[in-house]
Design a protein around this motif. Structure first.
Motif: not given
Length: 308
Positions: A272-287
């Protein structure tokens, strides 16, 4: 104390506002401003039911304190012509603890569940995604379509259900309410292979399609399975996709789509790359690439009810 019926909630709640509220809520969650115990689940086995208690406090600018009491009864529609999901939400004044409002939870749950897929779709799906395939034809499925249409230029919706009995009526409902072209689809493979975005909103306990059929660049929202043993997606899709969840703790307790292959030793949870909060705050990459397949798995969070 204010009492809000389903009609009151329907009149007051819009998808666009809910998507915006949830984006804020997931950022608050990532920043540590949410108190959210794991929901208590009480099985009602003789009646194929589940009783859930979901409290949450969201701080920051939201400052919302709620508890949702909800039931999930899988046989309701067939046996009693009642909704699968029913319940109420109690809103407290976060400053004093005083009860402020008691509201119907069925519509709110459908909209906020759709909205979280809207948030994930906005941040993970290709900008040009225009074909949506949805598995399911209930209130949750409608909200999935509404949310995706709010964030992407959807031109065609394919509807797939287990029996096909309600597909035509559901398509008319989508076209009337959302002004989008909708078509019943009995060919599951065609519906999956054609889709830029796939939403699953079913009570399935086993995968509803073959993951090999998902085209490069597609995005999948999976919201139907809500226990550690239920699945809508197969291991093939999960293992090949960039996978995101609504919240790590909740996913590890309840996301069968991920935890079944983990339990079988077919992959590790750190896939799992990350959770949605991490995605929104830039802690993990998206597409990262147009060809990436992305998956968002949601089991539902009490925080979503509080901010909605």
């Amino acid at each position: 104390m204010l009492i809000l019926t389903r009609a009151d909630v329907e009149a007051a709640l819009t998808m666009d506002e809910t998507i915006a509220a949830l984006e804020d809520g997931f950022r608050q969650l990532a920043q540590g401003n949410v108190e959210m115990p794991q929901r208590a689940a009480t099985p009602v086995q003789p009646h194929n039911g589940l009783h859930l208690s979901m409290p949450a406090y969201v701080g920051g600018d939201v400052d919302s304190l709620t508890i949702k009491i909800v039931t999930v009864y899988g046989d309701n529609l067939a046996k009693f012509n009642l909704p699968t999901i029913q319940g109420v939400i109690l809103l407290h004044d976060a400053r004093t603890g005083a009860p402020l409002a008691l509201m119907d939870a069925e519509q709110l749950t459908a909209v906020r569940t759709g909205a979280v897929s809207g948030v994930a779709t906005r941040h993970l799906a290709r900008e040009d995604a225009s074909i949506l395939t949805v598995f399911g034809a209930g209130a949750q499925a409608f909200a999935q379509v509404e949310a995706v249409c709010a964030v992407r230029p959807i031109e065609q919706v394919f509807v797939i259900t287990r029996t096909g009995e309600k597909d035509a009526a559901f398509c008319i409902h989508l076209e009337t309410k959302l002004n989008v072209h909708a078509t019943p689809c009995s060919d599951v493979r065609m519906g999956v292979e054609s889709a830029d975005i796939i939403c699953t909103a079913t009570n399935a306990t086993e995968p509803v399609f073959n993951g090999n059929w998902v085209q490069e660049g597609a995005h999948v929202n999976a919201v139907g399975a809500y226990t550690k043993t239920m699945r809508e997606l197969d291991t093939q899709l999960i293992s090949e996709a960039r996978v995101y969840v609504d919240h790590h703790t909740a996913a590890q307790a309840e996301a069968g789509d991920i935890m079944v292959p983990v339990a079988l030793g077919e992959l590790r949870y750190d896939h799992v790359i990350g959770d949605l909060g991490e995605l929104l705050t830039g802690a993990v990459e998206g597409r990262r690439h147009v060809s990436d397949i992305t998956v968002f798995k949601s089991v539902g969070l009490a925080m979503q009810d509080a901010v909605t």
